[in-house]
Design a protein around this motif. Structure first.
Motif, short mmCIF file in Angstrom:
data_model
loop_
_atom_site.label_atom_id
_atom_site.label_comp_id
_atom_site.label_asym_id
_atom_site.label_seq_id
_atom_site.Cartn_x
_atom_site.Cartn_y
_atom_site.Cartn_z
N GLU A 1 0.85 -0.98 -0.08
CA GLU A 1 -0.13 0.11 0.18
C GLU A 1 0.92 1.17 0.12
O GLU A 1 2.01 1.33 0.57
CB GLU A 1 -1.04 0.07 1.21
CG GLU A 1 -1.99 -1.05 1.14
CD GLU A 1 -2.90 -0.88 2.42
OE1 GLU A 1 -2.62 -0.02 3.03
OE2 GLU A 1 -3.81 -1.81 2.38
N VAL B 1 -1.87 8.37 -0.42
CA VAL B 1 -2.71 8.25 -1.60
C VAL B 1 -4.08 7.90 -1.16
O VAL B 1 -4.49 6.57 -0.59
CB VAL B 1 -2.21 7.25 -2.57
CG1 VAL B 1 -2.78 7.06 -3.83
CG2 VAL B 1 -0.53 7.36 -2.96
N GLU C 1 -8.53 7.80 -2.21
CA GLU C 1 -9.38 7.46 -3.18
C GLU C 1 -9.40 8.43 -4.41
O GLU C 1 -9.42 8.05 -5.58
CB GLU C 1 -10.91 7.24 -2.57
CG GLU C 1 -11.79 6.51 -3.71
CD GLU C 1 -13.11 6.40 -2.82
OE1 GLU C 1 -13.96 5.82 -3.65
OE2 GLU C 1 -13.08 6.63 -1.75
N ASP C 2 -9.50 9.52 -3.97
CA ASP C 2 -9.42 10.90 -5.08
C ASP C 2 -8.49 10.74 -5.94
O ASP C 2 -8.55 10.71 -7.33
CB ASP C 2 -9.85 12.13 -4.30
CG ASP C 2 -11.00 12.51 -3.80
OD1 ASP C 2 -11.74 11.59 -3.77
OD2 ASP C 2 -10.93 13.10 -2.63
N MET C 3 -7.32 10.11 -5.52
CA MET C 3 -6.02 10.29 -6.29
C MET C 3 -6.29 9.36 -7.41
O MET C 3 -5.81 9.38 -8.58
CB MET C 3 -4.77 10.33 -5.61
CG MET C 3 -3.66 10.10 -6.17
SD MET C 3 -3.15 11.57 -7.21
CE MET C 3 -2.76 12.54 -5.76
N TRP C 4 -6.74 7.93 -7.01
CA TRP C 4 -6.90 6.84 -7.64
C TRP C 4 -7.87 7.12 -8.79
O TRP C 4 -7.85 6.71 -10.06
CB TRP C 4 -7.27 5.81 -6.72
CG TRP C 4 -6.20 4.98 -6.08
CD1 TRP C 4 -6.12 4.97 -4.71
CD2 TRP C 4 -5.18 4.19 -6.82
NE1 TRP C 4 -4.95 4.44 -4.35
CE2 TRP C 4 -4.29 3.77 -5.60
CE3 TRP C 4 -4.94 3.90 -8.20
CZ2 TRP C 4 -3.26 2.93 -5.78
CZ3 TRP C 4 -3.90 3.26 -8.30
CH2 TRP C 4 -2.85 2.79 -7.10
N MET C 5 -8.97 7.89 -8.59
CA MET C 5 -10.01 8.18 -9.34
C MET C 5 -9.50 9.11 -10.55
O MET C 5 -9.80 8.78 -11.67
CB MET C 5 -11.15 8.85 -8.81
CG MET C 5 -11.98 8.10 -7.77
SD MET C 5 -12.69 6.51 -8.70
CE MET C 5 -13.69 7.36 -9.67
N GLU C 6 -8.65 10.14 -10.09
CA GLU C 6 -7.93 10.87 -11.15
C GLU C 6 -7.33 10.35 -12.05
O GLU C 6 -7.28 10.27 -13.41
CB GLU C 6 -7.17 11.89 -10.38
CG GLU C 6 -6.65 12.97 -11.53
CD GLU C 6 -5.91 13.96 -10.75
OE1 GLU C 6 -5.16 15.04 -11.43
OE2 GLU C 6 -6.01 14.25 -9.39
N VAL C 7 -6.48 9.21 -11.72
CA VAL C 7 -5.58 8.39 -12.37
C VAL C 7 -6.36 7.66 -13.19
O VAL C 7 -6.04 7.43 -14.45
CB VAL C 7 -4.73 7.48 -11.62
CG1 VAL C 7 -3.95 6.31 -12.19
CG2 VAL C 7 -3.44 8.24 -10.80
N ILE C 8 -7.46 6.99 -12.82
CA ILE C 8 -8.37 5.99 -13.79
C ILE C 8 -8.97 7.10 -14.84
O ILE C 8 -8.90 6.56 -16.22
CB ILE C 8 -9.41 5.55 -12.86
CG1 ILE C 8 -8.74 4.49 -12.07
CG2 ILE C 8 -10.62 4.86 -13.96
CD1 ILE C 8 -9.89 3.98 -10.92
N HIS C 9 -9.34 8.21 -14.61
CA HIS C 9 -9.64 9.12 -15.50
C HIS C 9 -8.86 9.61 -16.43
O HIS C 9 -8.80 9.61 -17.92
CB HIS C 9 -10.20 10.46 -14.97
CG HIS C 9 -11.74 10.54 -14.32
ND1 HIS C 9 -12.68 9.92 -14.87
CD2 HIS C 9 -12.04 10.83 -12.83
CE1 HIS C 9 -13.67 9.90 -13.89
NE2 HIS C 9 -13.28 10.57 -12.98
#
Length: 453
Positions: free
Chosen positions: A19, A23, A25-33
């Motif tokens: 882990e 980092v 959850e918002d950071m992960w969503m931006e990466v996915i976008h």
């Protein structure tokens, strides 16, 4: 605290292995976008690339179809004269396939050593790179020499670097054949033009035979009457002279002289002879005018009076007309011009005849012919205006009045060549022929001719 305790605290601080610390959850969503955007862009690039490939294939197919359809030969060569590509026409002449020709020297394909040397000079990067209609022999597929007219232009890269030449050519035999066909077509066209011109003149002459015959009838009848009178006078003179020679008495001769009216005959002889000569001369002029009008065209350059030709043309048309046609002529005296009087008479008769045809439905047909002398910077001109009182020229027909075969007359009543031929004749004489509709009504044809001053 022991080392073991410290390690335990570190493990508790980092969480599970693998882990990332800090980092969310918002950071992960931006990466996915971002990954979705990149994938979408890749799809768009792939679609655009496929479209460009399709267009490229279409362009290649178009170029290939054009090269295949060309009857002229085409060769693409490098700076050293090596062949990079050819079209099927070149394959057909040389008898060799494109695959066999690529990489070989174009100079080896010429039929003679002189031609190869000349080709090396022409198709050299040191030359200006342009060749126009230079004839050189190629070695054909049957071993025979094939003379070809060559042209070439340089080709460059996108940055302007010389890449070589594009050479095109056409076998001379085809050029000679095409030239022969063109020359034959030109001769046929000239012959057809002469035939049409002569046919139109004969048609005009045929329409005016009645008027000319009427005009000839007047002087001939006058001559015939005078000849009959001279014959009667000759009989009386013969009788009187016979009595004189027999030595008749003076009183008898005086009585005979009075009875035969010898004195009156003597007074009448000169007018009769003068009248006969005048009638014969008038007949000769009419026949001479007919000969000039009906003769096959020649490039005559004669000095003649346009006024005289116009008056004769009007007289012939009016005498051939089956109803009264009032023509008023107002000219400033003699109009000396140079050219063919026969051809100009054809033009004038055509203009007068057209005016008569345009006024057939008018109760009192009328044509006014006026002449005005003008002076330009270089020459003196005469402008003749032919203004009839017909219905005029429709606006839609006005641009086509002088076109060959254009006519508004019913079928069988006009060839559509009269005005077209007249236009050409006038231009040949250095003049102009124009048409328009007068605002007051009727059509106006304006003939402008240079005067011989």
């Amino acid at each position: 605290m022991s080392d073991t305790g410290n390690r335990a605290e570190d493990i508790g601080h980092t969480g599970h292995p693998g882990e990332l610390v800090g980092v969310g959850e918002d950071m992960w969503m931006e990466v996915i976008h971002k990954m979705d955007e990149v994938y979408s862009d890749l799809l768009q690039y792939e679609v655009a690339l496929e479209e460009k490939n399709a267009k490229l294939e279409e362009s290649q197919q178009f170029i290939f179809s054009v090269l295949t359809a060309m009857s002229d030969i085409l060769v693409v060569i490098g700076r050293d004269g090596s062949i990079e590509d050819v079209n099927p026409a070149f394959e057909q002449i040389t008898g060799r396939r494109t695959e066999d020709l690529r990489g070989t020297s174009i100079f080896d394909l010429f039929g003679t050593e002189e031609a190869r040397d000349e080709a090396r000079k022409l198709f050299s990067p040191l030359s200006d790179g342009e060749v126009r209609d230079r004839e050189l022999p190629l070695r054909g597929n049957d071993g025979q020499l094939v003379p070809v007219s060559f042209n070439c232009r340089p080709r460059f890269s996108v940055v302007g670097k010389s890449l070589g030449l594009v050479v095109t050519g056409r076998p001379i035999g085809e050029l000679q054949k095409a030239y022969h066909q063109l020359r034959q077509a030109h001769e046929d066209l000239k012959l057809t033009q002469q035939q049409l011109l002569h046919s139109e003149k004969m048609a005009s002459l045929g329409r005016l035979v009645a008027g000319v015959a009427h005009e000839l009838n007047n002087p001939i009848s006058f001559i015939l009457g005078n000849v009959h009178a001279l014959r009667r006078y000759a009989g009386r003179l013969e009788e009187y002279l016979g009595a004189v020679h027999e030595g008749g008495a003076v009183d008898h001769l005086a009585e005979l002289r009075q009875r035969l009216r010898i004195d009156r005959i003597l007074d009448d002889l000169n007018p009769l002879i003068d009248g006969t000569i005048e009638g014969a001369e008038r007949t000769r002029q009419i026949v001479d005018g007919l000969k000039r009008f009906s003769a096959v065209d020649r490039d005559e350059q004669q000095h003649f009076d346009l006024t005289e030709v116009l008056e004769r043309s009007v007289r012939w048309v009016c005498q051939a007309a089956r109803k009264a046609f009032d023509v008023v002529i107002d000219l400033p005296g003699p109009l000396p011009v140079v050219g063919s009087p026969g051809q100009m008479q054809q033009v004038l008769m055509n203009l007068v005849q057209n005016a008569f045809d345009a006024t057939r439905e008018v109760e009192t047909p009328r044509l006014e012919i006026t002449g005005v002398r003008q002076q330009s910077d270089e020459e003196d001109l005469i402008e003749l205006r032919f203004h009839d009182n017909g219905s005029g020229i429709a606006p839609g027909n006005l641009p086509h009045v002088f076109d060959p075969f254009f006519t508004t007359k019913p079928v069988g009543q006009g060839t559509g060549l009269g005005l077209s031929i007249s236009y050409g004749i006038v231009e040949h004489h250095g003049g102009r022929l124009q048409a328009r509709t007068d605002p007051r009504g009727g059509a106006v044809f304006v003939l402008t001719m240079p005067l011989d001053t």
